[in-house]
Design an enzyme around this catalytic site. Sequence first.
Site, PDB file in Angstrom:
ATOM      1  N   ARG A  12       0.864  -1.176   0.000  1.00 33.56           N
ATOM      2  CA  ARG A  12       0.000   0.000   0.000  1.00 33.56           C
ATOM      3  C   ARG A  12       0.901   1.226   0.000  1.00 33.56           C
ATOM      4  O   ARG A  12       2.029   1.185   0.486  1.00 33.56           O
ATOM      5  CB  ARG A  12      -0.897   0.017   1.243  1.00 33.56           C
ATOM      6  CG  ARG A  12      -1.815  -1.196   1.373  1.00 33.56           C
ATOM      7  CD  ARG A  12      -2.632  -1.117   2.655  1.00 33.56           C
ATOM      8  NE  ARG A  12      -3.542  -2.248   2.780  1.00 33.56           N
ATOM      9  CZ  ARG A  12      -3.264  -3.384   3.427  1.00 33.56           C
ATOM     10  NH1 ARG A  12      -2.075  -3.528   4.020  1.00 33.56           N
ATOM     11  NH2 ARG A  12      -4.144  -4.359   3.506  1.00 33.56           N
ATOM     12  N   LYS A  17      -2.332  -1.917   7.531  1.00 33.66           N
ATOM     13  CA  LYS A  17      -3.768  -1.744   7.738  1.00 33.66           C
ATOM     14  C   LYS A  17      -4.237  -2.660   8.863  1.00 33.66           C
ATOM     15  O   LYS A  17      -3.894  -3.837   8.908  1.00 33.66           O
ATOM     16  CB  LYS A  17      -4.521  -2.066   6.449  1.00 33.66           C
ATOM     17  CG  LYS A  17      -5.986  -1.671   6.478  1.00 33.66           C
ATOM     18  CD  LYS A  17      -6.616  -1.856   5.126  1.00 33.66           C
ATOM     19  CE  LYS A  17      -8.066  -1.403   5.126  1.00 33.66           C
ATOM     20  NZ  LYS A  17      -8.708  -1.577   3.796  1.00 33.66           N
ATOM     21  N   HIS A  28      -2.681   2.519  -5.927  1.00 33.79           N
ATOM     22  CA  HIS A  28      -3.245   1.227  -5.546  1.00 33.79           C
ATOM     23  C   HIS A  28      -3.356   0.285  -6.751  1.00 33.79           C
ATOM     24  O   HIS A  28      -3.402  -0.939  -6.582  1.00 33.79           O
ATOM     25  CB  HIS A  28      -4.615   1.409  -4.910  1.00 33.79           C
ATOM     26  CG  HIS A  28      -4.939   0.372  -3.876  1.00 33.79           C
ATOM     27  ND1 HIS A  28      -4.282   0.290  -2.662  1.00 33.79           N
ATOM     28  CD2 HIS A  28      -5.835  -0.651  -3.889  1.00 33.79           C
ATOM     29  CE1 HIS A  28      -4.767  -0.719  -1.962  1.00 33.79           C
ATOM     30  NE2 HIS A  28      -5.706  -1.309  -2.686  1.00 33.79           N
ATOM     31  N   ARG A  71      -0.621  -2.184  -6.724  1.00 35.06           N
ATOM     32  CA  ARG A  71      -0.853  -3.283  -5.787  1.00 35.06           C
ATOM     33  C   ARG A  71      -1.764  -4.332  -6.434  1.00 35.06           C
ATOM     34  O   ARG A  71      -1.518  -5.532  -6.326  1.00 35.06           O
ATOM     35  CB  ARG A  71      -1.474  -2.730  -4.508  1.00 35.06           C
ATOM     36  CG  ARG A  71      -1.808  -3.762  -3.434  1.00 35.06           C
ATOM     37  CD  ARG A  71      -2.219  -3.010  -2.175  1.00 35.06           C
ATOM     38  NE  ARG A  71      -2.967  -3.815  -1.232  1.00 35.06           N
ATOM     39  CZ  ARG A  71      -2.414  -4.562  -0.284  1.00 35.06           C
ATOM     40  NH1 ARG A  71      -1.102  -4.633  -0.175  1.00 35.06           N
ATOM     41  NH2 ARG A  71      -3.170  -5.244   0.562  1.00 35.06           N
ATOM     42  N   HIS A 101      -3.752  -9.246   4.035  1.00 35.84           N
ATOM     43  CA  HIS A 101      -5.200  -9.369   4.202  1.00 35.84           C
ATOM     44  C   HIS A 101      -5.522 -10.248   5.412  1.00 35.84           C
ATOM     45  O   HIS A 101      -4.965 -11.339   5.548  1.00 35.84           O
ATOM     46  CB  HIS A 101      -5.838 -10.002   2.955  1.00 35.84           C
ATOM     47  CG  HIS A 101      -5.819  -9.106   1.763  1.00 35.84           C
ATOM     48  ND1 HIS A 101      -5.915  -9.572   0.462  1.00 35.84           N
ATOM     49  CD2 HIS A 101      -5.717  -7.744   1.660  1.00 35.84           C
ATOM     50  CE1 HIS A 101      -5.875  -8.559  -0.376  1.00 35.84           C
ATOM     51  NE2 HIS A 101      -5.760  -7.445   0.323  1.00 35.84           N
ATOM     52  N   TYR A 121      -9.432 -11.532  -6.374  1.00 36.04           N
ATOM     53  CA  TYR A 121      -8.607 -11.472  -7.581  1.00 36.04           C
ATOM     54  C   TYR A 121      -8.893 -12.647  -8.495  1.00 36.04           C
ATOM     55  O   TYR A 121      -8.739 -12.545  -9.714  1.00 36.04           O
ATOM     56  CB  TYR A 121      -7.119 -11.420  -7.215  1.00 36.04           C
ATOM     57  CG  TYR A 121      -6.710 -10.118  -6.574  1.00 36.04           C
ATOM     58  CD1 TYR A 121      -6.560  -8.960  -7.327  1.00 36.04           C
ATOM     59  CD2 TYR A 121      -6.494 -10.035  -5.198  1.00 36.04           C
ATOM     60  CE1 TYR A 121      -6.207  -7.761  -6.735  1.00 36.04           C
ATOM     61  CE2 TYR A 121      -6.131  -8.840  -4.599  1.00 36.04           C
ATOM     62  CZ  TYR A 121      -5.992  -7.706  -5.372  1.00 36.04           C
ATOM     63  OH  TYR A 121      -5.641  -6.513  -4.789  1.00 36.04           O
TER      64      TYR A 121
END
Length: 281
Positions: free
Chosen positions: A132, A157, A223, A226, A249, A258
């Site tokens: 990120r 995050k 982004h 990414r 994640h 994805y």
Amino acid sequence: MSKLRPALHDEITLRGYSPRTRETYVYAIEKLAKYYDQAISTLTDQQLEQYFRYLTLEKKLSRSTILVQLNGIHFLYEHVLHKKFKVKVCWPKQKQVIPELLSRAEVKLIISHVPHEKYQTMLLILYGCGLRISELMHLKVSDIDGGRETLKIRQGKGGKDRFVVVPPSILALMRLYWCRYHPGVWLFPSRGEGKQPLNESSLRKQLKTAVRLSGINKRCSAHSFRHAFATHQLEAGMPLHQLQHQLGHSDIRTTSRYLHWLPELGHGGVDLLSGWGDDHG
């Protein structure tokens, strides 16, 4: 708002929230104060509900943007004003939008149009490691472990640390960058004394110009690099659980999106009509 700001900052600091969270909460509260031009503590529940209707119907903000506004205002009421927050928000339907994915050739073309070597390096790290932009900007020189070929991502995050794998080409690039610029604490320091990391807006401006010069018409942000990392790694055969860890994640369902964006990665199924012409000609 000026009287509430110190107390708000104190409560955010006590809970160890990130600078980005602080910025978004303050922004949300400032917008509310500007809309009504009266002390926030005097607003009624009806006024608050009307404000969120305004964000949906007139400003046409997305569900995620409204949620950020709601979180900031709710935090203020609960932890600073010590009032119950009983506002009912009518949410816009969440749109399922597939981003415009960049190919490897497009990534290379965009980066080639970045004139400054430092910003080229930043975009290559962003793409090569799937970071990120906030994680990239807060990298410290001490976070690089050349022996283990990893980067330590501090407080990503969700406030979690993690290690990500760094390919040899990116390690070599970072060594070259360090030899040329000799950064101190921050890998990408701000101008001047360099006591703070570079602001994200600096990289975004360079990227915006590079996309325009490249002639690529896709919507492209930091982004997007990414997303490109994730899709290209899946195409190359990276297992989904490994990609989940690399991206940071918490839920593998976030990573599995994805696969939905790249249906060609899954089994194509069987052509049920194949050969029918021969049998029933």
